[in-house]
Design a protein around this motif. Structure first.
Motif, PDB file in Angstrom:
ATOM      1  N   PHE A  89       3.333   7.048  13.689  1.00 19.64           N
ATOM      2  CA  PHE A  89       4.741   6.861  13.344  1.00 19.64           C
ATOM      3  C   PHE A  89       5.686   7.792  14.113  1.00 19.64           C
ATOM      4  O   PHE A  89       6.736   7.357  14.560  1.00 19.64           O
ATOM      5  N   ALA A  90       5.344   9.095  14.223  1.00 19.54           N
ATOM      6  CA  ALA A  90       6.133  10.056  15.009  1.00 19.54           C
ATOM      7  C   ALA A  90       7.588  10.107  14.570  1.00 19.54           C
ATOM      8  O   ALA A  90       8.498  10.170  15.388  1.00 19.54           O
ATOM      9  N   LEU A  91       7.815  10.091  13.260  1.00 24.03           N
ATOM     10  CA  LEU A  91       9.168  10.221  12.721  1.00 24.03           C
ATOM     11  C   LEU A  91       9.471  11.690  12.440  1.00 24.03           C
ATOM     12  O   LEU A  91       8.571  12.461  12.084  1.00 24.03           O
ATOM     13  N   LEU A  92      10.724  12.074  12.585  1.00 23.55           N
ATOM     14  CA  LEU A  92      11.135  13.425  12.261  1.00 23.55           C
ATOM     15  C   LEU A  92      11.450  13.479  10.768  1.00 23.55           C
ATOM     16  O   LEU A  92      12.351  12.778  10.289  1.00 23.55           O
ATOM     17  N   PRO A  93      10.712  14.288   9.996  1.00 20.01           N
ATOM     18  CA  PRO A  93      10.818  14.228   8.530  1.00 20.01           C
ATOM     19  C   PRO A  93      12.160  14.685   7.980  1.00 20.01           C
ATOM     20  O   PRO A  93      12.505  14.327   6.848  1.00 20.01           O
ATOM     21  N   TRP A  94      12.902  15.473   8.752  1.00 20.92           N
ATOM     22  CA  TRP A  94      14.189  15.963   8.257  1.00 20.92           C
ATOM     23  C   TRP A  94      15.349  15.008   8.573  1.00 20.92           C
ATOM     24  O   TRP A  94      16.486  15.274   8.217  1.00 20.92           O
ATOM     25  N   LEU A  95      15.044  13.883   9.231  1.00 22.41           N
ATOM     26  CA  LEU A  95      16.064  12.887   9.533  1.00 22.41           C
ATOM     27  C   LEU A  95      15.869  11.646   8.662  1.00 22.41           C
ATOM     28  O   LEU A  95      14.750  11.292   8.305  1.00 22.41           O
ATOM     29  N   THR A  96      16.986  10.991   8.341  1.00 24.88           N
ATOM     30  CA  THR A  96      16.915   9.741   7.587  1.00 24.88           C
ATOM     31  C   THR A  96      16.391   8.615   8.477  1.00 24.88           C
ATOM     32  O   THR A  96      16.235   8.775   9.696  1.00 24.88           O
ATOM     33  N   VAL A  97      16.158   7.463   7.858  1.00 18.36           N
ATOM     34  CA  VAL A  97      15.750   6.281   8.609  1.00 18.36           C
ATOM     35  C   VAL A  97      16.741   5.993   9.729  1.00 18.36           C
ATOM     36  O   VAL A  97      16.367   5.815  10.896  1.00 18.36           O
ATOM     37  N   ALA A  98      18.030   5.946   9.379  1.00 19.58           N
ATOM     38  CA  ALA A  98      19.056   5.630  10.375  1.00 19.58           C
ATOM     39  C   ALA A  98      19.080   6.668  11.485  1.00 19.58           C
ATOM     40  O   ALA A  98      19.213   6.330  12.672  1.00 19.58           O
ATOM     41  N   GLU A  99      18.937   7.933  11.139  1.00 21.24           N
ATOM     42  CA  GLU A  99      18.985   8.999  12.141  1.00 21.24           C
ATOM     43  C   GLU A  99      17.769   8.948  13.053  1.00 21.24           C
ATOM     44  O   GLU A  99      17.865   9.219  14.257  1.00 21.24           O
ATOM     45  N   ASN A 100      16.587   8.601  12.503  1.00 21.67           N
ATOM     46  CA  ASN A 100      15.401   8.449  13.346  1.00 21.67           C
ATOM     47  C   ASN A 100      15.565   7.294  14.327  1.00 21.67           C
ATOM     48  O   ASN A 100      15.203   7.405  15.503  1.00 21.67           O
TER      49      ASN A 100
END
Length: 253
Positions: A89-100
């Motif tokens: 997934f490689a999502l940044l956990p401190w960002l929201t869905v929209a921000e990712n």
């Protein structure tokens, strides 16, 4: 009927990684090309260099030997016409869905109003409307992968690169996302018209792809380039589907 033009090509590509005890050769004499609109799957044993090929096509790394061409020109840096969907997934956990989803657009210098429009459009397209302000920890695995897919699609690449995108998901979620991926790929309203996907599942490769490239064990080289001549949607219970599975398995084994 005029054939589609070649979008990218790997010519006699080899890649080695430096290690303390010496170089590790992961790819050897890789030669293949992809036309616009193709869906290519790459299968092979673990460690065969499948993911390395994706990173070479994207320009994240450069071949030790050989050449990569994009639209007939040598690729010398990052290929901004590609986007990569990762297995984890490689999502940044401190960002929201929209921000990712917005990350790639912001990195490319797009103005904020246009970014927000594209983010809203692609979040809706992957079925996450209403989750714009959610954080990754609040999402299921399938939803996280939808965010990763929306982030890749938002930059509107010509080539979508996917590194085992469904391997960490449950079976039902994987089936749904595979169907949605085919819908996106076949929708001419989307800029993405070429997909290269790495998978360790032979059945998944045959279900999705126009062509399946089969790599040998390390150092990986192509031992099969198989056209999958089956109408979609494809039925795993059909005899010809099983025959493709057997052929590819025998090449790997």
């Amino acid at each position: 009927m005029q054939s589609e033009p070649v979008l990218f090509e790997l010519r006699h590509v080899a890649h080695r990684f430096p290690l303390p005890q010496g170089e590790l050769t992961v790819l050897k004499d890789i030669c293949f090309s992809a036309k616009e609109g193709e869906f290519i799957a790459i299968v092979g044993p673990s460690g065969a260099g499948k993911s390395t090929i994706l990173r070479l096509i994207s320009g994240l790394i450069h071949p030790t030997e050989g050449m990569i061409l994009f639209k007939g020109q040598p690729l010398s840096g990052i290929n901004l016409e590609t986007a990569l969907v990762f297995q984890n997934f490689a999502l940044l956990p401190w960002l929201t869905v929209a921000e990712n989803v917005e990350l790639g657009l912001e990195a490319r210098g797009m103005d904020i109003a246009m970014r927000r429009r594209k983010v809203a459009f692609y979040i809706d397209k992957v079925g996450l409307d209403g989750y714009e302000e959610a954080y990754p920890r609040e999402l299921s695995g399938g939803m996280k992968q939808r965010v990763g897919l929306a982030r890749a699609l938002a930059v509107e690449p010509e080539i979508l690169l996917m590194d085992e995108p469904f391997s960490s998901l449950d079976a039902l979620t994987s089936i749904n996302l595979r169907d949605e991926l085919l819908d996106i790929w076949s929708d001419r309203d989307f800029p993405v018209n070429t997909v290269v996907m790495v998978t360790h599942m032979i059945e998944e490769a045959i279900e999705l792809a126009d062509r399946v490239l089969v790599l040998s064990s390390r150092p990986g080289h192509i031992v099969g380039d198989m056209l999958i001549d089956l109408p979609r949607p494809r039925d795993k219970r059909e005899k010809v589907f099983s025959e493709y599975v057997d052929k590819i398995f025998s090449l790997i084994a």
